[in-house]
Structure formats: structure tokens, C-alpha cells
Design a protein around this motif. Structure first.
Motif, short mmCIF file in Angstrom:
data_model
loop_
_atom_site.label_atom_id
_atom_site.label_comp_id
_atom_site.label_asym_id
_atom_site.label_seq_id
_atom_site.Cartn_x
_atom_site.Cartn_y
_atom_site.Cartn_z
N SER A 184 43.61 37.39 33.96
CA SER A 184 44.59 37.99 33.06
C SER A 184 44.62 37.39 31.68
O SER A 184 44.85 38.09 30.70
N ARG A 185 44.37 36.09 31.55
CA ARG A 185 44.52 35.48 30.23
C ARG A 185 43.39 34.54 29.84
O ARG A 185 43.43 33.94 28.77
N GLN A 186 42.37 34.40 30.69
CA GLN A 186 41.25 33.51 30.35
C GLN A 186 39.92 34.25 30.36
O GLN A 186 38.87 33.61 30.46
N SER A 187 39.97 35.56 30.28
CA SER A 187 38.71 36.31 30.25
C SER A 187 38.90 37.59 29.45
O SER A 187 40.02 38.04 29.22
N PHE A 188 37.79 38.16 29.03
CA PHE A 188 37.80 39.45 28.33
C PHE A 188 36.59 40.25 28.81
O PHE A 188 35.60 39.70 29.31
N GLU A 189 36.68 41.56 28.68
CA GLU A 189 35.61 42.43 29.17
C GLU A 189 34.61 42.72 28.05
O GLU A 189 34.99 43.07 26.93
N LYS A 190 33.35 42.57 28.36
CA LYS A 190 32.28 42.85 27.40
C LYS A 190 31.07 43.37 28.15
O LYS A 190 30.55 42.71 29.06
N ASP A 191 30.63 44.58 27.77
CA ASP A 191 29.46 45.22 28.39
C ASP A 191 29.57 45.25 29.91
O ASP A 191 28.59 44.99 30.63
N GLY A 192 30.75 45.57 30.40
CA GLY A 192 30.95 45.68 31.84
C GLY A 192 31.09 44.36 32.58
O GLY A 192 31.22 44.35 33.80
N ARG A 193 31.06 43.26 31.85
CA ARG A 193 31.20 41.94 32.46
C ARG A 193 32.55 41.33 32.08
O ARG A 193 33.10 41.61 31.01
N GLN A 194 33.11 40.52 32.96
CA GLN A 194 34.34 39.80 32.68
C GLN A 194 33.95 38.40 32.22
O GLN A 194 33.49 37.58 33.03
N VAL A 195 34.08 38.14 30.94
CA VAL A 195 33.59 36.90 30.34
C VAL A 195 34.74 35.90 30.22
O VAL A 195 35.77 36.20 29.59
N PHE A 196 34.56 34.73 30.81
CA PHE A 196 35.60 33.69 30.78
C PHE A 196 35.37 32.75 29.61
O PHE A 196 34.25 32.50 29.18
N TRP A 197 36.48 32.22 29.09
CA TRP A 197 36.41 31.36 27.91
C TRP A 197 37.39 30.18 28.05
O TRP A 197 38.33 30.24 28.85
N GLY A 198 37.16 29.13 27.32
CA GLY A 198 38.14 28.05 27.20
C GLY A 198 38.09 26.98 28.26
O GLY A 198 38.79 25.97 28.14
N GLY A 199 37.32 27.17 29.34
CA GLY A 199 37.20 26.13 30.36
C GLY A 199 38.30 26.13 31.41
O GLY A 199 38.17 25.47 32.44
N LEU A 200 39.38 26.86 31.17
CA LEU A 200 40.47 26.93 32.15
C LEU A 200 40.25 28.18 32.99
O LEU A 200 40.81 29.23 32.71
N THR A 201 39.44 28.06 34.03
CA THR A 201 38.87 29.23 34.70
C THR A 201 39.60 29.62 35.98
O THR A 201 39.73 30.80 36.29
N LEU A 202 40.10 28.63 36.73
CA LEU A 202 40.70 28.91 38.04
C LEU A 202 42.15 28.45 38.10
O LEU A 202 42.53 27.47 37.47
N ALA A 203 42.93 29.18 38.89
CA ALA A 203 44.32 28.80 39.18
C ALA A 203 44.58 29.00 40.66
O ALA A 203 43.92 29.81 41.33
N ALA A 204 45.54 28.27 41.18
CA ALA A 204 45.91 28.43 42.58
C ALA A 204 46.49 29.82 42.81
O ALA A 204 47.15 30.39 41.93
N GLU A 205 46.23 30.35 44.00
CA GLU A 205 46.84 31.62 44.37
C GLU A 205 48.36 31.48 44.35
O GLU A 205 48.91 30.49 44.84
N ASN A 206 49.05 32.42 43.72
CA ASN A 206 50.51 32.38 43.54
C ASN A 206 50.94 31.21 42.66
O ASN A 206 52.04 30.66 42.81
N GLU A 207 50.06 30.84 41.74
CA GLU A 207 50.35 29.87 40.69
C GLU A 207 50.87 28.55 41.27
O GLU A 207 50.43 28.09 42.32
N GLY A 208 51.79 27.90 40.55
CA GLY A 208 52.24 26.57 40.95
C GLY A 208 52.94 26.54 42.29
O GLY A 208 52.82 25.57 43.05
N VAL A 209 53.67 27.60 42.61
CA VAL A 209 54.33 27.67 43.92
C VAL A 209 53.29 27.71 45.02
O VAL A 209 53.41 27.03 46.05
N GLY A 210 52.22 28.48 44.80
CA GLY A 210 51.15 28.55 45.78
C GLY A 210 50.43 27.22 45.94
O GLY A 210 50.07 26.82 47.06
N LEU A 211 50.19 26.53 44.82
CA LEU A 211 49.55 25.22 44.89
C LEU A 211 50.37 24.26 45.73
O LEU A 211 49.85 23.56 46.61
N PHE A 212 51.68 24.24 45.48
CA PHE A 212 52.59 23.39 46.27
C PHE A 212 52.54 23.77 47.74
O PHE A 212 52.41 22.91 48.62
#
Length: 305
Positions: free
Chosen positions: A132-160
Motif C-alpha cells: 500500500s505505501r512502499q511500492s508503485f506499479e510500473k509496466d505491470g510490476r509492483q516495484v518496491f522502494w525505500g528498503g522498508l519492504t515487509l510488515a507483520a500481518e495485521n501490523e503491530g497487533v499481529g506482530l504482538f
């Protein structure tokens, strides 16, 4: 299960750091008790208020697939995750250091981050790409940027939730409504904690009970009077208890007390974070502006969790 239990370990707190410390102790065969100041609904420290995102070094998609909750998601096949090397990670940290070299802790973060995520994944803590906020679409590909690529499922509550489940699977226990009020010592060594009138002894005590961002007096002392009115988008329970108890025993001040991680927040938000609101709604209190033709981020921020 872990190794046969021999030593006893008390971990103060139940946030990400505390749960990771508990997991490591349990793996080594210790009996582990976590002590939580809050009730069960407000446990987890500031971890529950985060996006659950993890910045770590990786060389490419092959390093990420074992960490994913659903590696067969069709979006994964269209993703260009790029890489976030240890060199890039180190340079990014240096950009925040005001001319200081990387500290010993920062060096450990850079070089052990990938292994740590793999270790968490081995305990059932899984992640998903931040489309949602660390990638953009280009030529049919979802391109990730910034190095912050993964998050826990259900965010911080899910991580806990995932980390707590792993701790409990290995035999760790949590006591809620158990604020530690002092450290017990014997011959100059910490050998337990005080919980009101109760004394609880252990072979080791780990203070993983957060910082002082929810303590207005300590914010003023270390950061200046303008920080007294800052709103805290995290837990009201991080009042510096562990720091104060350690300092009272003669521990040395260590770290950058005058700095913090913070973000601009709405004037009308609650004084502290609100777990009753879903993460997506809590984020609406952030106030970050992106001006046409460029990007400017406000250097003056209010405290976050």
C-alpha cells in the motif's frame, strides 16, 4: 519445545523487544516470566501501535520468500523487491547520525537484521509485503522502494499476537497488572524484582519496558520544556520505570536521551494512542504534507510510540 529448563528469567514488559528476549531465553532452556504493567487489553507496549514494519538487509526476493505468510500470493510473482544491502542500510542510518559514526548497536542492527527476521519466521512470525505505501506499479510490476519492504500481518497487533503465541508455545508465561516497582539486589547483583509488596526472584532480569515518552516530566528534563505538551500516539504506560530503577542502582546513562522518533499529529487527537480504533483509522491523525513538484517533511515532530 526448547531445551530442558534450568535458569529462571524475568522479562519486564511485553512489547517486541521483551517478547524477542523471552523467546531467546526460552530457546536456551530458561523458565521465563514476563511482567506487564498494563492489563491484557493494553499489553504489548508500543508494538501494538506500530505498522509492524521491519527494516532489514536483504539481497533479493529469495531472502524474502521464507518470511512471507503467503508466498504463493499472485502479487508476489509480479513484485520487484529489489535489494536492501547492508551497505545501503548503514548509509541510511548514517544520514540520521548528525555526523556520528555508527554505534555498536547500529552495526549489530545492520549486520544481524536479516538473520533476526529469519529467526522470527522460524517461530511462526510471518510477514507480508507493504504494497500500500512502499511500492508503485510500473509496466505491470509492483516495484518496491525505500528498503522498508515487509510488515507483520495485521501490523503491530499481529506482530504482538504472533510473538506472544510463540512465547507461550515454548512455555513462557505472562503476568498482567504486575507493575515492577523496584529491583532486588544481593551482593551488588540484581536477583529479582519488587511488585508492590511481592518479591519475585530470578537468575536474570531483563528490563524491556520501554522508554520515557509517556512521562511529561522526563520529556522536559531530557528534551526541553516544549515537549511537555506533546501527544503520545502510543501507550500511556511507557513512563521510564525501568530506566529510573536502573539509574537508582548506579547504571550509567547511555543513548541519545535528547532525541526521539516522532511524527506530526493532529492537535485534536487523544493524549495517547487508542487501541480501540483500527490501525487504518489511527493513522488519520498523522499530518504529513507532500507538496506538488517535490517532497518536504517537517523536521519538527510530536512524540510517537
Amino acid at each position: 519445545m526448547g531445551k530442558p529448563m534450568s535458569k529462571s528469567v524475568i522479562v519486564v514488559g511485553t512489547g517486541n523487544a521483551a517478547l524477542c528476549a523471552a523467546l531467546a531465553a526460552l530457546e536456551s532452556g530458561a523458565r521465563v516470566t514476563l511482567l506487564e504493567k498494563a492489563d491484557k487489553s493494553l499489553s504489548g507496549g508500543n508494538t501494538k501501535y506500530t505498522a509492524g514494519a521491519m527494516r532489514f538487509a536483504y539481497d533479493g526476493a529469495d531472502d524474502l520468500l521464507p518470511l512471507l505468510r503467503n508466498p504463493e500470493d499472485p502479487r508476489v510473482k509480479r513484485a520487484d523487491f529489489g535489494s536492501y544491502t547492508t551497505e545501503k542500510f548503514a548509509n541510511d542510518l548514517l544520514g540520521f547520525n548528525d555526523g556520528r559514526p555508527l554505534s555498536e548497536e547500529q552495526e549489530a542492527l545492520v549486520h544481524q537484521s536479516g538473520a533476526t527476521l529469519r529467526w522470527l519466521a522460524s517461530h511462526g512470525v510471518k510477514f507480508e509485503p507493504i504494497y500500500s505505501r512502499q511500492s508503485f506499479e510500473k509496466d505491470g510490476r509492483q516495484v518496491f522502494w525505500g528498503g522498508l519492504t515487509l510488515a507483520a500481518e495485521n501490523e503491530g497487533v499481529g506482530l504482538f499476537d504472533m510473538e506472544l503465541a510463540a512465547v507461550e508455545r515454548l512455555g513462557g508465561t505472562v503476568r498482567y497488572n504486575s507493575a515492577v516497582t523496584g529491583l532486588v539486589t544481593d551482593a551488588g547483583r540484581v536477583c529479582g524484582v519488587q511488585i508492590g509488596q511481592e518479591r519475585l526472584l530470578a537468575d536474570a532480569v531483563i528490563l524491556a519496558c520501554g522508554g520515557f515518552e509517556a512521562n511529561g516530566a522526563l520529556r522536559v528534563k531530557h528534551m526541553g520544556e516544549n515537549w511537555e505538551a506533546a501527544k503520545v500516539r502510543g501507550t500511556p504506560h511507557n513512563t521510564g520505570d525501568g530506566l529510573l530503577m536502573a539509574l537508582e542502582l548506579g547504571a550509567a546513562d547511555y543513548g541519545l536521551y535528547s532525541g526521539c522518533h516522532a511524527t506530526p499529529m493532529d492537535l485534536h487527537m487523544a493524549d495517547f494512542g487508542n487501541l480501540d480504533l483500527p490501525p487504518g483509522e489511527r493513522k488519520n491523525y498523522r499530518k504529513i504534507s507532500y507538496f506538488p513538484g517535490g517532497h518536504a517533511q517537517c523536521p519538527w515532530r510530536a512524540l510517537c510510540g
